[in-house]
Design a protein around this motif. Structure first.
Motif, PDB file in Angstrom:
ATOM      1  N   GLU A 720       0.831  -1.210   0.000  1.00 28.63           N
ATOM      2  CA  GLU A 720       0.000   0.000   0.000  1.00 28.63           C
ATOM      3  C   GLU A 720       0.862   1.255   0.000  1.00 28.63           C
ATOM      4  OE1 GLU A 720      -4.179   1.552   1.721  1.00 28.63           O
ATOM      5  OE2 GLU A 720      -3.233  -0.164   2.673  1.00 28.63           O
ATOM      6  N   THR A 721       2.024   1.218   0.701  1.00 32.17           N
ATOM      7  CA  THR A 721       2.905   2.389   0.710  1.00 32.17           C
ATOM      8  C   THR A 721       4.281   2.010   0.193  1.00 32.17           C
ATOM      9  OG1 THR A 721       3.392   1.948   3.044  1.00 32.17           O
ATOM     10  CG2 THR A 721       1.697   3.576   2.568  1.00 32.17           C
ATOM     11  N   THR A 722       5.073   1.301   0.981  1.00 29.66           N
ATOM     12  CA  THR A 722       6.406   0.899   0.540  1.00 29.66           C
ATOM     13  C   THR A 722       6.560  -0.593   0.728  1.00 29.66           C
ATOM     14  OG1 THR A 722       7.589   1.021   2.640  1.00 29.66           O
ATOM     15  CG2 THR A 722       7.233   3.094   1.469  1.00 29.66           C
ATOM     16  N   GLU A 723       7.677  -1.124   0.209  1.00 31.67           N
ATOM     17  CA  GLU A 723       7.898  -2.558   0.328  1.00 31.67           C
ATOM     18  C   GLU A 723       8.350  -2.959   1.722  1.00 31.67           C
ATOM     19  OE1 GLU A 723      11.465  -3.944  -1.838  1.00 31.67           O
ATOM     20  OE2 GLU A 723      11.715  -1.844  -2.387  1.00 31.67           O
ATOM     21  N   TYR A 724       8.625  -2.002   2.599  1.00 29.96           N
ATOM     22  CA  TYR A 724       9.112  -2.312   3.932  1.00 29.96           C
ATOM     23  C   TYR A 724       8.102  -1.997   5.018  1.00 29.96           C
ATOM     24  CZ  TYR A 724      13.532  -2.360   1.383  1.00 29.96           C
ATOM     25  OH  TYR A 724      14.503  -2.622   0.482  1.00 29.96           O
ATOM     26  N   ILE A 725       7.182  -1.079   4.764  1.00 30.01           N
ATOM     27  CA  ILE A 725       6.278  -0.600   5.808  1.00 30.01           C
ATOM     28  C   ILE A 725       4.837  -0.800   5.337  1.00 30.01           C
ATOM     29  CG2 ILE A 725       5.550   1.364   7.209  1.00 30.01           C
ATOM     30  CD1 ILE A 725       8.319   2.574   6.729  1.00 30.01           C
ATOM     31  N   GLY A 726       4.013  -1.269   6.270  1.00 24.11           N
ATOM     32  CA  GLY A 726       2.594  -1.291   6.002  1.00 24.11           C
ATOM     33  C   GLY A 726       2.110  -2.548   5.317  1.00 24.11           C
ATOM     34  N   ALA A 727       0.784  -2.668   5.249  1.00 29.07           N
ATOM     35  CA  ALA A 727       0.131  -3.841   4.677  1.00 29.07           C
ATOM     36  C   ALA A 727      -0.021  -3.689   3.173  1.00 29.07           C
ATOM     37  CB  ALA A 727      -1.235  -4.017   5.322  1.00 29.07           C
ATOM     38  N   ASP A 728      -0.369  -4.799   2.532  1.00 23.81           N
ATOM     39  CA  ASP A 728      -0.673  -4.772   1.110  1.00 23.81           C
ATOM     40  C   ASP A 728      -2.050  -4.157   0.871  1.00 23.81           C
ATOM     41  OD1 ASP A 728       1.685  -6.068   0.598  1.00 23.81           O
ATOM     42  OD2 ASP A 728       0.780  -8.043   0.362  1.00 23.81           O
ATOM     43  N   ALA A 729      -2.291  -3.821  -0.393  1.00 26.89           N
ATOM     44  CA  ALA A 729      -3.622  -3.457  -0.863  1.00 26.89           C
ATOM     45  C   ALA A 729      -3.983  -4.380  -2.015  1.00 26.89           C
ATOM     46  CB  ALA A 729      -3.652  -2.005  -1.332  1.00 26.89           C
ATOM     47  N   ILE A 730      -5.277  -4.641  -2.194  1.00 27.48           N
ATOM     48  CA  ILE A 730      -5.756  -5.393  -3.353  1.00 27.48           C
ATOM     49  C   ILE A 730      -6.019  -4.388  -4.461  1.00 27.48           C
ATOM     50  CG2 ILE A 730      -7.494  -6.952  -4.269  1.00 27.48           C
ATOM     51  CD1 ILE A 730      -8.073  -7.775  -1.351  1.00 27.48           C
ATOM     52  N   PHE A 773      -7.028  -9.822   1.902  1.00 23.14           N
ATOM     53  CA  PHE A 773      -6.787 -10.907   0.946  1.00 23.14           C
ATOM     54  C   PHE A 773      -8.093 -11.296   0.276  1.00 23.14           C
ATOM     55  CE2 PHE A 773      -7.492 -12.850   5.093  1.00 23.14           C
ATOM     56  CZ  PHE A 773      -8.465 -13.821   4.828  1.00 23.14           C
ATOM     57  N   VAL A 774      -7.976 -11.754  -0.966  1.00 26.07           N
ATOM     58  CA  VAL A 774      -9.138 -12.194  -1.734  1.00 26.07           C
ATOM     59  C   VAL A 774      -9.585 -13.551  -1.210  1.00 26.07           C
ATOM     60  CG1 VAL A 774      -9.982 -12.887  -4.003  1.00 26.07           C
ATOM     61  CG2 VAL A 774      -8.465 -10.914  -3.782  1.00 26.07           C
ATOM     62  N   ILE A 775     -10.853 -13.657  -0.858  1.00 27.62           N
ATOM     63  CA  ILE A 775     -11.424 -14.940  -0.457  1.00 27.62           C
ATOM     64  C   ILE A 775     -11.771 -15.756  -1.686  1.00 27.62           C
ATOM     65  CG2 ILE A 775     -13.312 -16.054   0.796  1.00 27.62           C
ATOM     66  CD1 ILE A 775     -13.572 -13.366   2.361  1.00 27.62           C
ATOM     67  N   ASP A 776     -12.457 -15.127  -2.626  1.00 28.16           N
ATOM     68  CA  ASP A 776     -12.818 -15.815  -3.859  1.00 28.16           C
ATOM     69  C   ASP A 776     -13.327 -14.824  -4.883  1.00 28.16           C
ATOM     70  OD1 ASP A 776     -12.967 -18.139  -5.382  1.00 28.16           O
ATOM     71  OD2 ASP A 776     -13.877 -19.254  -3.746  1.00 28.16           O
ATOM     72  N   LEU A 777     -13.405 -15.282  -6.113  1.00 29.22           N
ATOM     73  CA  LEU A 777     -13.834 -14.457  -7.234  1.00 29.22           C
ATOM     74  C   LEU A 777     -14.808 -15.248  -8.085  1.00 29.22           C
ATOM     75  CD1 LEU A 777     -11.703 -12.247  -9.526  1.00 29.22           C
ATOM     76  CD2 LEU A 777     -12.935 -14.144 -10.551  1.00 29.22           C
ATOM     77  N   LEU A 778     -15.921 -14.616  -8.438  1.00 24.78           N
ATOM     78  CA  LEU A 778     -16.927 -15.210  -9.311  1.00 24.78           C
ATOM     79  C   LEU A 778     -16.930 -14.463 -10.630  1.00 24.78           C
ATOM     80  CD1 LEU A 778     -19.933 -15.446  -6.793  1.00 24.78           C
ATOM     81  CD2 LEU A 778     -18.061 -17.059  -7.106  1.00 24.78           C
ATOM     82  N   ILE A 779     -16.966 -15.181 -11.721  1.00 24.26           N
ATOM     83  CA  ILE A 779     -16.920 -14.575 -13.051  1.00 24.26           C
ATOM     84  C   ILE A 779     -18.328 -14.407 -13.584  1.00 24.26           C
ATOM     85  CG2 ILE A 779     -16.001 -14.804 -15.380  1.00 24.26           C
ATOM     86  CD1 ILE A 779     -13.961 -16.776 -14.160  1.00 24.26           C
ATOM     87  N   GLY A 780     -18.631 -13.197 -14.110  1.00 21.69           N
ATOM     88  CA  GLY A 780     -19.967 -12.943 -14.603  1.00 21.69           C
ATOM     89  C   GLY A 780     -19.980 -12.347 -15.990  1.00 21.69           C
ATOM     90  N   ASN A 781     -21.146 -12.259 -16.590  1.00 19.74           N
ATOM     91  CA  ASN A 781     -21.269 -11.733 -17.941  1.00 19.74           C
ATOM     92  C   ASN A 781     -20.824 -10.281 -18.037  1.00 19.74           C
ATOM     93  OD1 ASN A 781     -22.213 -14.034 -19.223  1.00 19.74           O
ATOM     94  ND2 ASN A 781     -24.342 -13.629 -18.648  1.00 19.74           N
ATOM     95  N   GLY A 782     -21.119  -9.484 -17.011  1.00 17.27           N
ATOM     96  CA  GLY A 782     -20.782  -8.079 -17.081  1.00 17.27           C
ATOM     97  C   GLY A 782     -19.495  -7.716 -16.390  1.00 17.27           C
ATOM     98  N   GLY A 783     -18.895  -8.608 -15.672  1.00 16.86           N
ATOM     99  CA  GLY A 783     -17.688  -8.308 -14.927  1.00 16.86           C
ATOM    100  C   GLY A 783     -17.394  -9.429 -13.959  1.00 16.86           C
ATOM    101  N   VAL A 784     -16.986  -9.047 -12.753  1.00 13.15           N
ATOM    102  CA  VAL A 784     -16.654 -10.052 -11.764  1.00 13.15           C
ATOM    103  C   VAL A 784     -17.210  -9.655 -10.411  1.00 13.15           C
ATOM    104  CG1 VAL A 784     -14.550 -10.784 -12.945  1.00 13.15           C
ATOM    105  CG2 VAL A 784     -14.423  -8.999 -11.209  1.00 13.15           C
ATOM    106  N   VAL A 785     -17.344 -10.649  -9.538  1.00 13.70           N
ATOM    107  CA  VAL A 785     -17.731 -10.473  -8.151  1.00 13.70           C
ATOM    108  C   VAL A 785     -16.555 -10.928  -7.305  1.00 13.70           C
ATOM    109  CG1 VAL A 785     -19.211 -11.343  -6.304  1.00 13.70           C
ATOM    110  CG2 VAL A 785     -20.200 -10.737  -8.516  1.00 13.70           C
ATOM    111  N   VAL A 786     -16.150 -10.126  -6.332  1.00 11.11           N
ATOM    112  CA  VAL A 786     -14.994 -10.427  -5.504  1.00 11.11           C
ATOM    113  C   VAL A 786     -15.397 -10.347  -4.039  1.00 11.11           C
ATOM    114  CG1 VAL A 786     -12.662  -9.725  -4.820  1.00 11.11           C
ATOM    115  CG2 VAL A 786     -13.387  -9.512  -7.210  1.00 11.11           C
TER     116      VAL A 786
END
Length: 880
Positions: A720-730, A773-786
């Motif tokens: 989310e900010t740097t490779e040493y500090i802080g958590a990731d972002a999706i 973290f991503v739990i799961d992803l569903l694929i749809g006609n118009g896009g995706v559900v996450v």
């Protein structure tokens, strides 16, 4: 397609990217998280509310109050909007130890029914499962559900039971002395849908489950059970709790149910005491006649117990010498056919506990097909190109396709995929012609072609054998995919080649299926193209991993050219790591199977073993994901690449597209201080199509046969900010595959590559809070559900309006101004209180391309810091 389910700290819990219809956002809503003492009240999830599933006595959860929920599984009946939710309820307050009980909630049409105690039986002692880990904690992987789908049955008696269900589970019985010792038994409960609303009738379930098996001596354990039925959709796999090839497997199954049902057969493997220290492993079976006479409220009763015959090749299968022939714990079924591994040795001294060692015994695969015109199985047939002799000291060794593990393997196609025959793949080690076993007797890959009505079979070895080297084929390094129209299979495997130095190469074969009843089934020799080595030889460097493009498959697959598939593999060039692609083109015009291929370099990484993890025993690398690019059988691939070989490793995400709007470049934030999280990459294309077309040699219906991706979503975790500090972002970008708007490689993305990617997860402080973290992803006609987990809660994001190049498509904060950066506004899923949610699971519906409609999101929650309870919601696409 294949995808991933992630937990914090990059711990991968499971793999399951689901094909599904997307969910449109609702307008005019605002997600608010109340950090005070009051409960959350916002409820904008497009489906049921949390409260709809709170059907326990205190109306706070699905499971009863007072004790811990340990595990959960949902058993769908296709896309019929009904399901069984089965879970473990432990009175010990922990994952291991103590007695545990099985509970079930029936679900129908948006309504959850109250929990019912399932594991109640006359001969049951309250210790359902004795695991290899010294625990009697129960796992729902040892439960199976068969639905009665008889709406169109010719028998009125059978039709009256449509919607009922049979539930099977394994537990430890009482030791009552005499010949009845403690063993693991198989129990059965019947569900009558006509009584599902009645508390007086236990909401449709029998008050007490019925024991099925009849072997009651100490140690006479039921180790595996499963189902044989046309109610199954495609291939099903079943395994037990013993150690297999040195790796402990939980008991379990991998199957889908939802087709019209004419027969239900239950089978199980049980250890039978022969006296002394000898046990025999036998496959038993019973049939449940769906046209049973009497009231439809009465439970279906099984026929008398029988055994499935095996081929012994001179070994004994009777009396005190019956241990000379044993069946393994792993089974595959497809409609009315069951495959089992059988070990035979006439010496009387063989032990077959793991079925994995190469000794003097013969291990073969045998198939038995139920005769639907009668009441028994046809004689078993051998899935082997030679005939073993159990009286000699030579070795035959056949094995099921395993891939990431037995339950993750796939090797069977047939009428459920629109073809006339059954195609079954296996590996085998065979005696030399003179029955003289030699060290260079290498294992082969075998394609079996079967008659689905009778089980009759013919085989062909599709791999080559270099007699100067040991070049056996592992069942863990094989993969097979079917075209979306069902016209052909491409299959690939790793096998050693000898051209100056012995290296592991990538091989590809091709099989032409038969779909026209007027033409019948092609002979296996003319339907099969034998394996071809498709990678250039680089002495001293193996092909480490390989993977077909995502989202290939019958009916729901994505192919912009119905005759083209792309196969990716990682191989060093002697110093650098390389990602390569093989374009495979099936030729459907000749009367025999034929294909062509071209091999090309995708990218080179300056660090060896960075594009892959160096794992040489698995299919797929996980450091790259590819899917159809939307035109001409071309592809889009995203991959990790080290951009700095001096000092610290800097892993960044790149993309490459072939065909229209081709190009390549970095697609993450493109700043050095943001590092990628390995294992977080997901590439998913849309839309889905559930139409197929026959091949026409004049090409008139080519457009109907193709199903190109329109949008491609790329998800990844990044600092989310740097490779040493802080958590990731999706973060995410969407690829527009059309070429109607003058797009370039930079502008085909949304956001385009001159801007930062869209941050899907909520902003959070750099205070040591774990990464989302991503739990799961569903694929749809118009896009995706996450679905994703962040700061102890579960969130929902969806994408619609994705075809508009000026719209991001994701759920956005309502107060964003037109000129302000788009801000994420996910829906809080577990919004009934502030207690943290844990162990979230997404369960798709079965036997349909639209797996989102009626799919479940479920989670565990320790309400008021008490015992863990089960809660859940249902995604209802009708509400979009």
């Amino acid at each position: 397609m294949a995808g991933r389910r992630f937990l914090t700290l990059a711990l991968i819990v499971g793999l399951c990217v689901l094909s599904a219809a997307g969910c449109s956002r609702r307008k005019g809503r605002r997600t608010t998280i109340n950090q005070g003492d009051s409960i959350f009240t916002t409820d904008n999830f497009p489906g049921t509310s949390v409260q709809d599933g709170n059907v326990a006595d205190d109306k706070r959860a699905m499971s009863p109050a007072g004790d811990e929920v340990v595990d959960v599984e949902v058993f769908f009946n296709g896309d019929r909007d009904v399901a069984m939710v089965v879970y473990t309820y432990s009175d010990a307050g922990g994952f291991f130890g103590g007695a545990s009980n099985l509970y079930v909630n029936y679900y129908e049409g948006g309504q959850f029914h109250p929990p019912v105690h399932l594991s109640r039986a006359v001969d049951y002692n309250g210790a359902p499962y004795d695991s290899d880990f010294g625990s009697n904690a129960y796992f729902v992987e040892d439960v199976s559900v068969a639905w009665v789908n008889t709406d169109n049955n010719d028998s009125d008696l059978a039709e009256d039971r449509s919607g009922d269900a049979l539930i099977f589970w394994r537990g430890e019985d009482f030791d009552s002395g005499g010949g009845d010792g403690t063993d693991l038994a198989l129990f059965y409960n019947y569900f009558d849908v006509s009584r599902a609303e009645s508390a007086g009738f236990n909401y449709g379930f029998l008050d007490f489950s019925i024991r099925i098996d009849a072997e009651t001596g100490s140690g006479e354990d039921v180790t595996t059970h499963g189902l044989i039925s046309d109610g199954l959709c495609g291939e099903a796999r079943w395994t037990g709790d013993d150690f297999y090839n040195g790796n402990p497997d939980f008991p379990g199954r991998n199957y889908h149910w939802g087709d019209e049902t004419s027969e239900i057969i239950l089978f199980w493997r049980e250890r039978v005491d022969l006296g002394g220290a000898d046990f025999d492993d036998i496959t038993f079976w019973v049939r449940f006649p769906l046209n049973q006479t009497g009231p439809s409220e009465d439970p279906l009763l099984p026929t008398s117990i029988d055994t499935i015959d095996i081929l012994t090749f001179g070994a004994s299968n009777a009396g005190t010498d019956a241990e000379e022939s044993r069946v393994d714990q792993n089974y595959i079924t497809y409609n009315f056919t069951i495959w089992q591994r059988v070990a035979t040795d006439a010496s009387g001294t063989a032990t077959f506990d793991d079925f994995g060692s190469v000794g003097s015994e013969d291990v073969t695969i045998q198939a038995s097909t139920f005769n639907t015109s009668g009441t028994d199985f046809f004689s078993p047939v051998l899935m082997h190109t030679g005939t073993p002799d159990s009286t000699d000291g030579d070795t035959d060794m056949a094995d099921f396709i395993q891939q990431f593990g037995f339950l993750d393997g796939h090797c069977v196609y047939g009428p459920d995929e629109g073809i006339l025959e059954i195609v079954f793949f296996s590996t085998e080690l065979r005696d030399e012609p003179a029955n003289a076993y030699v060290a260079i007797n290498s294992g082969s890959l075998v394609l079996n072609q079967m008659d689905p009505a009778t089980g009759g079979t013919s085989q062909i070895i599709v791999s080559s054998d270099d007699i100067t080297i040991t070049d056996s084929i592992s069942p863990y390094t094989f993969d097979v995919v079917m075209s979306r129209n069902g016209d052909y299979l491409f299959f690939a495997w790793l096998q050693d080649v000898d051209s100056g130095a012995t290296d592991r190469g990538l091989w590809v074969g091709h099989y032409r299926t038969s779909r026209d009843p007027d033409l019948g089934v092609l002979a296996v020799a003319s339907a099969t193209t034998l394996g071809v080595n498709v990678n250039p030889d680089v002495d001293g460097d193996d092909v480490n991993v390989f993977e077909f493009q995502n989202q290939l498959g019958y009916l729901c697959g994505q192919q912009s050219d119905a005759e083209v598939m792309n196969l990716f593999y990682e191989q060093s060039d002697g110093g650098y790591d390389e990602l390569n692609v093989v374009r495979l083109t099936a030729d459907l015009v000749p009367a025999f199977a034929s294909f062509s291929f071209t091999d090309a370099l995708v990218t080179t990484d300056d660090d060896d073993d960075v594009i892959s993890d160096g794992d040489t025993d698995e299919v797929g690398g996980g450091y790259y994901e590819a899917t159809d690019s939307g035109d001409g059988g071309n592809f889009f691939v995203a991959f990790f690449r080290d951009i700095d070989t001096v000092g610290d490793t800097d892993e960044q995400l790149f993309g490459l597209r072939t065909g229209l709007v081709s190009g390549s470049g970095e697609i993450d934030s493109n700043v050095l201080y943001r590092e990628l999280d390995f294992g977080s990459l997901i590439v998913a294309g849309t839309p889905l199509s559930d139409e197929i077309a026959d091949f026409d040699s004049d090409g008139d219906n080519d457009d109907e046969r193709a199903s190109p991706n329109q949008l491609i979503t790329v998800l990844f975790n990044e600092s989310e900010t740097t490779e040493y500090i802080g958590a990731d972002a999706i973060r995410t970008r969407t690829v527009h595959t059309d070429d109607d708007s003058g797009l370039t490689f930079v502008t085909m993305f949304e956001p385009d590559l001159t801007e930062d990617p869209f941050q899907l997860s909520r902003p959070q402080a750099n205070d040591g809070t774990p990464s989302p973290f991503v739990i799961d992803l569903l694929i749809g006609n118009g896009g995706v559900v996450v679905y994703f987990h962040q700061e102890d809660h579960t969130y929902f994001q969806s994408q619609d309006d994705g075809t508009d190049h000026d719209e991001i498509g994701w759920l956005l904060a309502d107060d964003d101004e037109d000129d302000a950066p788009a801000a994420t506004d996910p829906i809080l899923v577990d919004d009934d209180d502030q207690d943290p949610s844990t162990l979230e699971y997404v369960f798709p519906t079965s036997c349909t391309c639209d797996e989102a409609h009626g799919s479940f999101i479920m989670w565990f929650k320790a309400l008021d810091s008490g015992p863990t309870r089960l809660q859940g919601r249902v995604l209802d696409s009708d509400s979009n």
